[in-house]
Design an enzyme around this catalytic site. Structure first.
Site, PDB file in Angstrom:
ATOM      1  N   TYR A 232      -8.037   5.667 -16.276  1.00  0.00           N
ATOM      2  CA  TYR A 232      -8.393   5.439 -14.859  1.00  0.00           C
ATOM      3  C   TYR A 232      -9.465   6.437 -14.424  1.00  0.00           C
ATOM      4  CZ  TYR A 232      -3.803   3.113 -14.943  1.00  0.00           C
ATOM      5  OH  TYR A 232      -2.734   2.315 -15.245  1.00  0.00           O
TER       6      TYR A 232
ATOM      7  N   TRP B 105      -8.729   6.078  -6.938  1.00  0.00           N
ATOM      8  CA  TRP B 105      -7.845   5.039  -6.402  1.00  0.00           C
ATOM      9  C   TRP B 105      -7.234   5.518  -5.091  1.00  0.00           C
ATOM     10  CZ3 TRP B 105      -8.994   4.139 -11.386  1.00  0.00           C
ATOM     11  CH2 TRP B 105      -8.915   2.830 -11.857  1.00  0.00           C
ATOM     12  N   SER B 106      -7.138   4.590  -4.165  1.00  0.00           N
ATOM     13  CA  SER B 106      -6.689   4.933  -2.825  1.00  0.00           C
ATOM     14  C   SER B 106      -5.253   5.463  -2.767  1.00  0.00           C
ATOM     15  CB  SER B 106      -6.834   3.675  -1.953  1.00  0.00           C
ATOM     16  OG  SER B 106      -6.090   3.777  -0.804  1.00  0.00           O
TER      17      SER B 106
ATOM     18  N   GLN C 283      -4.745  -0.862  -0.648  1.00  0.00           N
ATOM     19  CA  GLN C 283      -3.475  -0.456  -1.276  1.00  0.00           C
ATOM     20  C   GLN C 283      -2.562   0.100  -0.183  1.00  0.00           C
ATOM     21  OE1 GLN C 283      -4.461   2.268  -4.545  1.00  0.00           O
ATOM     22  NE2 GLN C 283      -3.385   0.945  -5.986  1.00  0.00           N
TER      23      GLN C 283
ATOM     24  N   GLY D 217       0.239  -1.885  -5.348  1.00  0.00           N
ATOM     25  CA  GLY D 217       0.392  -0.678  -6.163  1.00  0.00           C
ATOM     26  C   GLY D 217       1.347  -0.926  -7.333  1.00  0.00           C
TER      27      GLY D 217
ATOM     28  N   ASP E 289       1.492  -3.491  -9.795  1.00  0.00           N
ATOM     29  CA  ASP E 289       0.708  -4.632 -10.297  1.00  0.00           C
ATOM     30  C   ASP E 289       1.516  -5.814 -10.835  1.00  0.00           C
ATOM     31  OD1 ASP E 289      -1.054  -2.585  -9.892  1.00  0.00           O
ATOM     32  OD2 ASP E 289      -2.085  -2.799 -11.806  1.00  0.00           O
TER      33      ASP E 289
ATOM     34  N   TYR F  85       5.921  -1.321 -17.727  1.00  0.00           N
ATOM     35  CA  TYR F  85       5.014  -0.919 -16.636  1.00  0.00           C
ATOM     36  C   TYR F  85       5.771  -1.001 -15.300  1.00  0.00           C
ATOM     37  CZ  TYR F  85       0.156  -0.559 -14.719  1.00  0.00           C
ATOM     38  OH  TYR F  85      -1.004  -0.186 -14.100  1.00  0.00           O
ATOM     39  N   TRP F  86       5.423  -1.932 -14.407  1.00  0.00           N
ATOM     40  CA  TRP F  86       6.133  -2.011 -13.113  1.00  0.00           C
ATOM     41  C   TRP F  86       7.310  -2.983 -13.164  1.00  0.00           C
ATOM     42  CZ3 TRP F  86       5.471   1.475  -9.434  1.00  0.00           C
ATOM     43  CH2 TRP F  86       4.265   2.196  -9.394  1.00  0.00           C
TER      44      TRP F  86
ATOM     45  N   GLU G  34       2.718   8.614 -16.949  1.00  0.00           N
ATOM     46  CA  GLU G  34       2.490   7.622 -15.900  1.00  0.00           C
ATOM     47  C   GLU G  34       3.814   6.983 -15.452  1.00  0.00           C
ATOM     48  OE1 GLU G  34      -0.277   4.725 -17.261  1.00  0.00           O
ATOM     49  OE2 GLU G  34      -0.476   3.705 -15.316  1.00  0.00           O
TER      50      GLU G  34
END
Ligand code: 2M8
Length: 433
Positions: free
Chosen positions: A36, A40-41, A116, A178, A180, A362-363, A406
């Site tokens: 990245y 990123w916001s 975001q 946020g 994804d 991941y998410w 992460e």
């Protein structure tokens, strides 16, 4: 660094500070080296919370740098590109978001066209509140300068994203959440009709999201871009329109913060109070699922709650006015075997008993430091010290065991995704402060 830290905590604090130092570009912080490389916001809001405890000057620059990308209509983009980098440094790069025609986008800064979760006013107020007396005056000046940008960011959400007229802000892309590839988005993404030759970016930095997910993400961006990100298109025609509890909990927390900031800088807090009251009421009215005792995202295209319960269900704990009965039911679910009760390293991002749960996806299952931090902060606000202690302990155990990764396996704490991930480090600084 606080002088009451133990030796072990001091070492952790120093390691976290080193990550933020290494990821500082001179004007902002990248989420992680390599994967990245831009700003990123959402990451910057969390990073500012950590920099507030380490390098206050950088926390201010972080926010200022992000707001350089703000659009004329107030949209705060989720990505501000570093134009010094090679185009292939990240997919999707700047060229995907705009052609030559760039209505409302700023000149001289390249950005995405999405937003975001708006946690920035919340972060700015916390930054101010942690200022030592010697910096209080300077800190107030900083707030004075930032207030109009924050107010514009919220005005955009109220004017362009309140698609149901309820007070809630809707997201028009999974990236805006946020989270994804959260299983919450599977249904609306599955309902998309993709063009026959869907774009295949060939970017698979990890097993998930899959290439198929990316086709859908890119298709949604192509639609938005083709319609110049026009609010009327988003409201009436865009196929992905969702009211998400986490996005709106951040919006609410920041609206409360904006009321306080307004009072501090001599502006009128009343509009912010009115807006936060509306978001509070709409969260309960539109996203509360009485049967399951939690908040769920609402798909505006068929006006139904989305089926999968995710960690976003608990984000409205950030609402200071949440009724005690609602708080109790959330805590029951949070501590149950569907979430913290069956995870050695809570809180998993998805209901462990849901078929879509994936411990390494991941998410779709792993534990993340930022969601833990939000729930920790919300729990403290409601005086839930047992829950707050559980979240505090499990978050620190994760980074002690696996580093500032992460995301993490919720059962054994194995670190996954990027190393030296900025918000994991930043939020540990805030926890230890
Ligand atoms: C992830 O999102 C980006 C797209 O914006 C990606 O997958 O490339 C998410 O975890 C998001 O929440 C985060 O802000 C971003 C950068 O850390 O990465």
């Amino acid at each position: 660094m606080s002088s009451r830290l133990t030796g072990d905590e001091t070492a952790l604090w120093q390691a976290a500070a080193r990550v933020l130092d290494a990821n500082w570009t001179g004007t902002a912080t990248v989420p992680s080296p390599g994967l990245y490389p831009h700003q990123w916001s959402l990451d910057s809001a969390f990073v500012a919370l950590g920099l507030a405890r380490h390098r206050r000057d950088r926390a201010e620059r972080e926010l200022t740098s992000l707001f350089r990308g703000q659009w004329a209509d107030g949209l705060l983009p989720h990505l501000v590109f570093d134009d010094t980098l090679a185009r292939h440094a990240y997919f999707p790069g700047p060229e995907m978001w705009h052609g030559d025609h760039r209505p409302r986008a700023p000149h001289g800064v390249r950005t995405s066209g999405l937003t975001q979760p708006p946690l920035h006013a919340f972060a700015a107020l916390r930054l101010h509140e942690s200022a030592p007396p010697s910096e209080a005056e300077h800190s107030l000046d900083f707030l004075r300068g930032l207030y109009p940008c924050l107010a514009a960011q919220h005005r955009y959400l109220a004017e362009a994203r309140d698609l149901s007229g309820s007070g809630l802000a809707a997201i028009c892309h999974p990236w805006e959440s946020g989270m994804d590839n959260s299983p919450a988005w599977d249904r609306p993404l599955g309902a998309l009709r993709l063009p026959p030759a869907a774009y295949s970016p060939g970017r698979t930095p990890r097993d998930l999201p899959t290439g198929e997910d990316y086709d859908r993400y890119v298709h949604l961006v192509a639609l938005l871009r083709a319609h110049d990100y026009e609010p009327a298109y988003i409201r009436d025609d865009h196929p992905f329109a969702v009211e998400d509890p986490l996005f709106n909990a951040a919006y609410l927390a920041s609206e409360h913060a904006l009321a306080e900031i307004a009072a501090l800088v001599g502006a009128d807090p009343a509009p912010h109070r009115e807006r936060s009251a509306r978001v509070h009421a709409a969260l309960l009215d539109r996203l509360w699922d009485h049967e399951q005792g939690c908040f769920r995202a609402r798909d505006l295209r068929d006006d139904r709650l989305l089926p999968v319960v995710t960690v976003a269900a608990f984000a409205p704990l950030l609402d200071p006015d949440l009724p005690p009965g609602t708080v109790r039911r959330l805590v029951d679910l949070l501590l149950s075997a569907r979430f913290a009760g069956a995870a050695g390293y809570p809180v998993p991002t998805c209901d462990i008993q849901a078929p879509a749960f994936d411990r390494s996806g991941y998410w779709r299952g792993p534990t993340w430091i930022n969601t833990n931090w939000l729930l920790w902060h919300g729990a403290l606000g409601h005086g839930l010290t047992v829950v707050a202690d559980l979240l505090y302990g499990s978050t620190l155990r994760l980074v002690r065991q696996s580093g500032f990764r992460e995301y993490f396996d919720p059962f054994d704490g194995t670190g996954r995704g990027s190393h030296d991930y900025s918000w994991s480090a930043a939020l540990v600084l805030d926890l230890l402060a």
